[in-house]
Write a protein that holds these residues in place. Structure first.
Motif, PDB file in Angstrom:
ATOM      1  N   MET A  12       3.367  15.242  28.353  1.00 54.49           N
ATOM      2  CA  MET A  12       3.594  16.591  27.878  1.00 54.49           C
ATOM      3  C   MET A  12       3.351  16.677  26.381  1.00 54.49           C
ATOM      4  O   MET A  12       2.787  17.636  25.902  1.00 54.49           O
ATOM      5  CB  MET A  12       5.014  17.024  28.196  1.00 54.49           C
ATOM      6  CG  MET A  12       5.157  17.401  29.637  1.00 54.49           C
ATOM      7  SD  MET A  12       6.802  17.517  30.265  1.00 54.49           S
ATOM      8  CE  MET A  12       7.803  17.463  28.854  1.00 54.49           C
ATOM      9  N   GLU A  16       0.520  19.287  25.431  1.00 58.06           N
ATOM     10  CA  GLU A  16       0.837  20.632  24.984  1.00 58.06           C
ATOM     11  C   GLU A  16       1.321  20.719  23.554  1.00 58.06           C
ATOM     12  O   GLU A  16       1.229  21.769  22.952  1.00 58.06           O
ATOM     13  CB  GLU A  16       1.894  21.239  25.908  1.00 58.06           C
ATOM     14  CG  GLU A  16       3.212  20.518  25.899  1.00 58.06           C
ATOM     15  CD  GLU A  16       4.221  21.251  26.761  1.00 58.06           C
ATOM     16  OE1 GLU A  16       4.650  20.676  27.747  1.00 58.06           O
ATOM     17  OE2 GLU A  16       4.558  22.380  26.442  1.00 58.06           O
ATOM     18  N   HIS A 161      13.860  22.359  27.204  1.00 59.27           N
ATOM     19  CA  HIS A 161      13.615  22.617  25.767  1.00 59.27           C
ATOM     20  C   HIS A 161      14.622  23.602  25.173  1.00 59.27           C
ATOM     21  O   HIS A 161      15.644  23.903  25.785  1.00 59.27           O
ATOM     22  CB  HIS A 161      12.171  23.061  25.524  1.00 59.27           C
ATOM     23  CG  HIS A 161      11.199  22.061  26.056  1.00 59.27           C
ATOM     24  ND1 HIS A 161      10.942  20.863  25.416  1.00 59.27           N
ATOM     25  CD2 HIS A 161      10.462  22.042  27.194  1.00 59.27           C
ATOM     26  CE1 HIS A 161      10.075  20.186  26.139  1.00 59.27           C
ATOM     27  NE2 HIS A 161       9.775  20.855  27.223  1.00 59.27           N
ATOM     28  N   GLU A 184       8.408  27.795  24.902  1.00 49.99           N
ATOM     29  CA  GLU A 184       8.704  27.248  26.231  1.00 49.99           C
ATOM     30  C   GLU A 184      10.192  27.368  26.552  1.00 49.99           C
ATOM     31  O   GLU A 184      10.577  27.726  27.662  1.00 49.99           O
ATOM     32  CB  GLU A 184       8.255  25.785  26.338  1.00 49.99           C
ATOM     33  CG  GLU A 184       8.488  25.225  27.729  1.00 49.99           C
ATOM     34  CD  GLU A 184       7.997  23.799  27.906  1.00 49.99           C
ATOM     35  OE1 GLU A 184       7.403  23.233  26.977  1.00 49.99           O
ATOM     36  OE2 GLU A 184       8.224  23.248  29.002  1.00 49.99           O
ATOM     37  N   HIS A 290      10.143  23.802  33.446  1.00 53.70           N
ATOM     38  CA  HIS A 290       9.247  23.637  32.289  1.00 53.70           C
ATOM     39  C   HIS A 290       7.990  24.474  32.482  1.00 53.70           C
ATOM     40  O   HIS A 290       7.616  24.805  33.601  1.00 53.70           O
ATOM     41  CB  HIS A 290       8.838  22.169  32.121  1.00 53.70           C
ATOM     42  CG  HIS A 290       9.951  21.304  31.629  1.00 53.70           C
ATOM     43  ND1 HIS A 290      10.056  20.910  30.324  1.00 53.70           N
ATOM     44  CD2 HIS A 290      11.016  20.779  32.281  1.00 53.70           C
ATOM     45  CE1 HIS A 290      11.149  20.163  30.180  1.00 53.70           C
ATOM     46  NE2 HIS A 290      11.748  20.074  31.358  1.00 53.70           N
TER      47      HIS A 290
HETATM   48 ZN   LIG Z   1       8.494  21.154  28.850  1.00 54.12          ZN
END
Ligand SMILES: [Zn+2]
Length: 372
Positions: A12, A16, A161, A184, A290
């Motif tokens: 991740m 991202e 997050h 997010e 997520h």
């Molecule tokens: Zn995430």
């Protein structure tokens, strides 16, 4: 799909964190009972002054191996070997970490001290002791009415997050032009608040692992500066800089600020959520929400992309480096013995099928071999 949680965190980060995307794809991590805290990124394991022989992951705790005594004779040898070889240790493991013998398994507790835990197998299915666990498998739940199929099921929703000022720190944030930023941690909380009443209508008892913009852990990045400095020195950065120069600073990971922030939002916060789940909420199921992202090209000139996908992660496929850590190895064995996998796989199958049908999104194809 079975995938190492720690590798997932790395994937991740790469996918991202450093780039912007527009099309988000939802993904869900399922977990019966235990959320594993991640141990990636800070590869240095920190020997404590008094217990130099312990090999513990960052901010991890010394495992309580005696807990595994409760699982004596709860599993047959062939079942144990299958779960080790085909589910949890698909990347292999050092031979001294785990040895499967005729009637027992020998599991390394501490290499320096040459201490081992002996797990005794049940001789047949009929002689298996009951599996102790704090969550309930689906077949042990009382029969539900058709209009309340989730009656009595305890589900914890973990919106991944953080929101607010933390989103940018976590690099789970992007902005196109002057439009409001997409975060997010904000999206995951919104989704959790949308699905909570729907799940309650189906009979589930819902709790939130996080239900605000704020972290649930009490510590903040400044509390980890000294630890960050020590970790950097141990990793060959003798005089770490205190601050990041700019977002594109190629050496930012070697600064005290960057390391102390990641100790805060990834290690401390996620471990705290695991403690909340395991010691207070006691759900039958945890759903971690997520939104992953596709690469968006130049961070200063983000490009919107059409790529979109759906994926679910089920705990397993631990990496050899993870299994070297005493606490990670202990958690893997405890999770295996709690028989979470069989439950998680059925749930993941059902949820993936429903989500694929409703969203029509294709499955994500991992470009690495870290998932199986
Ligand atoms: Zn995430």
């Amino acid at each position: 799909m079975t995938k190492s949680k720690s590798r997932m965190t790395k994937a991740m980060t790469n996918d991202e964190a450093r780039s912007v995307t527009f099309r988000y794809s939802g993904f869900v991590i399922l977990s019966s009972f235990v959320i594993r805290a991640s141990s990636f990124l800070l590869l240095a394991v920190f020997p404590r002054a008094v217990q130099a022989a312990d090999n513990i992951s960052v901010l991890g705790s010394k495992p309580k191996w005696s807990v595994l005594e409760r699982y004596q004779k709860t599993i047959r040898r062939d079942e144990f070997a299958h779960l080790i070889n085909d589910i949890y240790c698909t990347h292999g493991l050092a031979p001294d970490l785990l040895e499967i013998n005729g009637k027992t398994a020998r599991i390394l507790m501490n290499r320096a001290a040459q201490k081992f835990f002996t797990l005794r197998f049940a001789e047949s299915g009929a002689s298996c002791n009951p599996v102790p666990r704090l969550w309930r498998p689906a077949k042990s739940l009382p029969p539900a009415k058709p209009e309340k199929p989730l009656s009595g099921l305890r589900i914890a929703l973990d919106p991944g997050h953080l929101d607010g000022k933390w989103a940018k720190m976590e690099e789970r944030w992007f902005q196109v032009g002057s439009s409001p930023p997409v975060k997010e941690g904000d999206l995951t909380l919104k989704v959790a608040r949308i699905i909570a009443p729907q799940l309650r209508r189906l009979g589930a008892k819902i709790s939130f692992v996080r239900n605000s913009n704020e972290p649930i852990a009490p510590k903040r990045p400044d509390d980890f500066k000294e630890l960050a400095r020590k970790i950097l020195i141990k990793n060959g950065v003798p005089q770490p800089r205190s601050d990041v120069l700019d977002p594109n600073d190629p050496a930012k990971e070697q600064t005290i600020r960057w390391q102390s922030e990641i100790l805060f939002y990834r290690y401390s916060e996620i471990r705290r959520r695991a403690v909340l789940v395991n010691t207070k909420l006691h759900p039958d199921l945890v759903i971690c929400l997520h939104f992953n992202a596709e690469p968006w090209g130049d961070p200063n000139n983000p490009t919107l992309v059409d790529a979109n996908h759906l994926h679910l992660l089920v705990n397993g496929s631990y990496l050899q480096d993870e299994l070297e850590l005493d606490d990670e190895r202990f958690e893997m064995v405890r999770r295996l013995l709690s028989r979470a996998y069989e439950e998680e796989l059925l749930l993941a199958d059902a949820i993936a099928t429903a989500m694929a049908r409703e969203t029509k999104l294709p499955p994500y194809q991992y470009p690495t071999t870290n998932s199986t």
